[in-house]
Design a protein around this motif. Structure first.
Motif, PDB file in Angstrom:
ATOM      1  N   GLN A 146     -13.422  48.799  27.443  1.00  0.00           N
ATOM      2  CA  GLN A 146     -14.806  49.152  27.119  1.00  0.00           C
ATOM      3  C   GLN A 146     -14.902  50.521  26.438  1.00  0.00           C
ATOM      4  O   GLN A 146     -15.583  50.672  25.427  1.00  0.00           O
ATOM      5  CB  GLN A 146     -15.682  49.145  28.380  1.00  0.00           C
ATOM      6  N   GLY A 147     -14.233  51.511  26.986  1.00  0.00           N
ATOM      7  CA  GLY A 147     -14.292  52.858  26.428  1.00  0.00           C
ATOM      8  C   GLY A 147     -13.638  52.949  25.058  1.00  0.00           C
ATOM      9  O   GLY A 147     -14.125  53.660  24.173  1.00  0.00           O
ATOM     10  N   LEU A 148     -12.569  52.221  24.868  1.00  0.00           N
ATOM     11  CA  LEU A 148     -11.857  52.238  23.590  1.00  0.00           C
ATOM     12  C   LEU A 148     -12.752  51.773  22.443  1.00  0.00           C
ATOM     13  O   LEU A 148     -12.708  52.319  21.340  1.00  0.00           O
ATOM     14  CB  LEU A 148     -10.615  51.353  23.688  1.00  0.00           C
ATOM     15  N   TYR A 149     -13.582  50.769  22.703  1.00  0.00           N
ATOM     16  CA  TYR A 149     -14.435  50.195  21.654  1.00  0.00           C
ATOM     17  C   TYR A 149     -15.901  50.585  21.796  1.00  0.00           C
ATOM     18  O   TYR A 149     -16.755  50.043  21.105  1.00  0.00           O
ATOM     19  CB  TYR A 149     -14.289  48.674  21.644  1.00  0.00           C
ATOM     20  N   ASP A 150     -16.207  51.544  22.685  1.00  0.00           N
ATOM     21  CA  ASP A 150     -17.592  51.991  22.906  1.00  0.00           C
ATOM     22  C   ASP A 150     -18.520  50.796  23.136  1.00  0.00           C
ATOM     23  O   ASP A 150     -19.613  50.718  22.603  1.00  0.00           O
ATOM     24  CB  ASP A 150     -18.081  52.841  21.724  1.00  0.00           C
ATOM     25  N   THR A 151     -18.058  49.854  23.936  1.00  0.00           N
ATOM     26  CA  THR A 151     -18.830  48.655  24.255  1.00  0.00           C
ATOM     27  C   THR A 151     -18.829  48.487  25.771  1.00  0.00           C
ATOM     28  O   THR A 151     -17.799  48.155  26.357  1.00  0.00           O
ATOM     29  CB  THR A 151     -18.214  47.414  23.575  1.00  0.00           C
ATOM     30  N   TYR A 152     -19.989  48.750  26.382  1.00  0.00           N
ATOM     31  CA  TYR A 152     -20.122  48.744  27.832  1.00  0.00           C
ATOM     32  C   TYR A 152     -21.049  47.607  28.243  1.00  0.00           C
ATOM     33  O   TYR A 152     -22.205  47.570  27.828  1.00  0.00           O
ATOM     34  CB  TYR A 152     -20.659  50.087  28.319  1.00  0.00           C
ATOM     35  N   PHE A 153     -20.549  46.690  29.034  1.00  0.00           N
ATOM     36  CA  PHE A 153     -21.286  45.484  29.381  1.00  0.00           C
ATOM     37  C   PHE A 153     -22.375  45.762  30.404  1.00  0.00           C
ATOM     38  O   PHE A 153     -22.216  46.607  31.282  1.00  0.00           O
ATOM     39  CB  PHE A 153     -20.320  44.401  29.852  1.00  0.00           C
ATOM     40  N   ARG A 154     -23.484  45.055  30.253  1.00  0.00           N
ATOM     41  CA  ARG A 154     -24.673  45.236  31.078  1.00  0.00           C
ATOM     42  C   ARG A 154     -25.196  43.884  31.534  1.00  0.00           C
ATOM     43  O   ARG A 154     -24.839  42.851  30.984  1.00  0.00           O
ATOM     44  CB  ARG A 154     -25.778  45.916  30.263  1.00  0.00           C
ATOM     45  N   GLN A 155     -26.098  43.912  32.485  1.00  0.00           N
ATOM     46  CA  GLN A 155     -26.841  42.728  32.889  1.00  0.00           C
ATOM     47  C   GLN A 155     -28.253  42.840  32.321  1.00  0.00           C
ATOM     48  O   GLN A 155     -28.777  43.949  32.170  1.00  0.00           O
ATOM     49  CB  GLN A 155     -26.904  42.623  34.422  1.00  0.00           C
ATOM     50  N   SER A 156     -28.867  41.704  32.010  1.00  0.00           N
ATOM     51  CA  SER A 156     -30.237  41.716  31.496  1.00  0.00           C
ATOM     52  C   SER A 156     -30.972  40.468  31.957  1.00  0.00           C
ATOM     53  O   SER A 156     -30.654  39.357  31.519  1.00  0.00           O
ATOM     54  CB  SER A 156     -30.245  41.782  29.966  1.00  0.00           C
ATOM     55  N   GLU A 157     -31.944  40.663  32.831  1.00  0.00           N
ATOM     56  CA  GLU A 157     -32.769  39.543  33.276  1.00  0.00           C
ATOM     57  C   GLU A 157     -33.558  38.964  32.110  1.00  0.00           C
ATOM     58  O   GLU A 157     -33.734  37.747  32.011  1.00  0.00           O
ATOM     59  CB  GLU A 157     -33.699  39.979  34.404  1.00  0.00           C
ATOM     60  N   ALA A 158     -34.051  39.828  31.226  1.00  0.00           N
ATOM     61  CA  ALA A 158     -34.841  39.368  30.071  1.00  0.00           C
ATOM     62  C   ALA A 158     -33.986  38.449  29.189  1.00  0.00           C
ATOM     63  O   ALA A 158     -34.455  37.396  28.733  1.00  0.00           O
ATOM     64  CB  ALA A 158     -35.361  40.542  29.261  1.00  0.00           C
ATOM     65  N   TRP A 159     -32.732  38.842  28.948  1.00  0.00           N
ATOM     66  CA  TRP A 159     -31.837  38.028  28.108  1.00  0.00           C
ATOM     67  C   TRP A 159     -31.486  36.715  28.803  1.00  0.00           C
ATOM     68  O   TRP A 159     -31.516  35.657  28.195  1.00  0.00           O
ATOM     69  CB  TRP A 159     -30.569  38.809  27.772  1.00  0.00           C
ATOM     70  N   ASN A 160     -31.198  36.791  30.093  1.00  0.00           N
ATOM     71  CA  ASN A 160     -30.870  35.561  30.825  1.00  0.00           C
ATOM     72  C   ASN A 160     -32.031  34.586  30.797  1.00  0.00           C
ATOM     73  O   ASN A 160     -31.828  33.379  30.622  1.00  0.00           O
ATOM     74  CB  ASN A 160     -30.484  35.896  32.279  1.00  0.00           C
ATOM     75  N   ALA A 161     -33.250  35.083  30.958  1.00  0.00           N
ATOM     76  CA  ALA A 161     -34.434  34.211  30.942  1.00  0.00           C
ATOM     77  C   ALA A 161     -34.642  33.596  29.554  1.00  0.00           C
ATOM     78  O   ALA A 161     -34.946  32.405  29.433  1.00  0.00           O
ATOM     79  CB  ALA A 161     -35.681  35.002  31.358  1.00  0.00           C
ATOM     80  N   ALA A 162     -34.437  34.393  28.509  1.00  0.00           N
ATOM     81  CA  ALA A 162     -34.643  33.891  27.140  1.00  0.00           C
ATOM     82  C   ALA A 162     -33.601  32.861  26.761  1.00  0.00           C
ATOM     83  O   ALA A 162     -33.888  31.933  25.993  1.00  0.00           O
ATOM     84  CB  ALA A 162     -34.615  35.059  26.145  1.00  0.00           C
ATOM     85  N   ARG A 163     -32.393  32.995  27.291  1.00  0.00           N
ATOM     86  CA  ARG A 163     -31.302  32.097  26.921  1.00  0.00           C
ATOM     87  C   ARG A 163     -31.161  30.903  27.864  1.00  0.00           C
ATOM     88  O   ARG A 163     -30.332  30.044  27.634  1.00  0.00           O
ATOM     89  CB  ARG A 163     -29.983  32.879  26.854  1.00  0.00           C
ATOM     90  N   ALA A 164     -31.989  30.861  28.927  1.00  0.00           N
ATOM     91  CA  ALA A 164     -31.905  29.753  29.904  1.00  0.00           C
ATOM     92  C   ALA A 164     -32.371  28.435  29.295  1.00  0.00           C
ATOM     93  O   ALA A 164     -33.216  28.374  28.455  1.00  0.00           O
ATOM     94  CB  ALA A 164     -32.732  30.073  31.134  1.00  0.00           C
TER      95      ALA A 164
END
Length: 164
Positions: A146-164
């Motif tokens: 994650q640090g090497l590529y400046d990409t840090y994973f997160r959780q998102s209720e809004a995204w999960n709801a939109a993609r359900a």
């Protein structure tokens, strides 16, 4: 105000036929320019997603903004807590530290130009994703880089709801 001072002195031209292609349908990534080719100014790729395919799960970049320009089709993009539907010609720019994700909208395909600025060496990241897709390495292996590529994973209720 901070300015990026790119360290390159020649124009970069990448022909479509010369771009490295990672993956295959439903997700195809054309690696166009990595940070080292632009003196740190940016890194960019073109992502093509078939009908409703997820592109990237929620994540953030601590040091870079990410620009999404929809070349064709319709995409869904998470920006913070908002899920935006973007069509051909639409632009979404996500600032550093803001959670974001992208996908083809349900029942739609999407062709998206993505630019990260300042640039981060990311071509190896996309090759890593391909290795995950083909089962050569585990998805958990991304946590180690994650640090090497400046990409840090997160959780998102809004995204999960939109993609359900």
């Amino acid at each position: 105000m901070s300015l990026i001072h790119p360290d390159f002195d020649r124009s970069l031209v990448v022909r479509e036929a010369d771009a490295e292609v990672v993956g295959r349908a439903p997700t195809t990534i054309r690696l166009l320019a990595d940070s080292s080719a632009t003196g740190g100014a940016l890194s960019t790729q073109r992502v093509t997603l078939t009908e409703g395919t997820n592109g990237a799960n929620p994540h953030h970049h601590a040091h870079s903004a990410e620009l999404f320009y929809v070349l064709d089709g319709t995409a869904q993009l998470l920006s913070g807590d908002d899920v935006v539907t973007a069509g051909r010609g639409d632009l979404v720019v996500v600032p550093p530290n803001v959670p974001h994700a992208f996908a083809a909208a349900p029942g739609e395909s999407a062709d998206i130009l993505i630019v990260i600025t300042p640039g981060v060496e990311r071509f190896a990241y996309f090759r890593h994703l391909e290795s995950i897709a083909y089962g050569r390495v585990s998805p958990e292996s991304l946590l180690d880089v994650q640090g090497l590529y400046d990409t840090y994973f997160r959780q998102s209720e809004a995204w999960n709801a939109a993609r359900a």
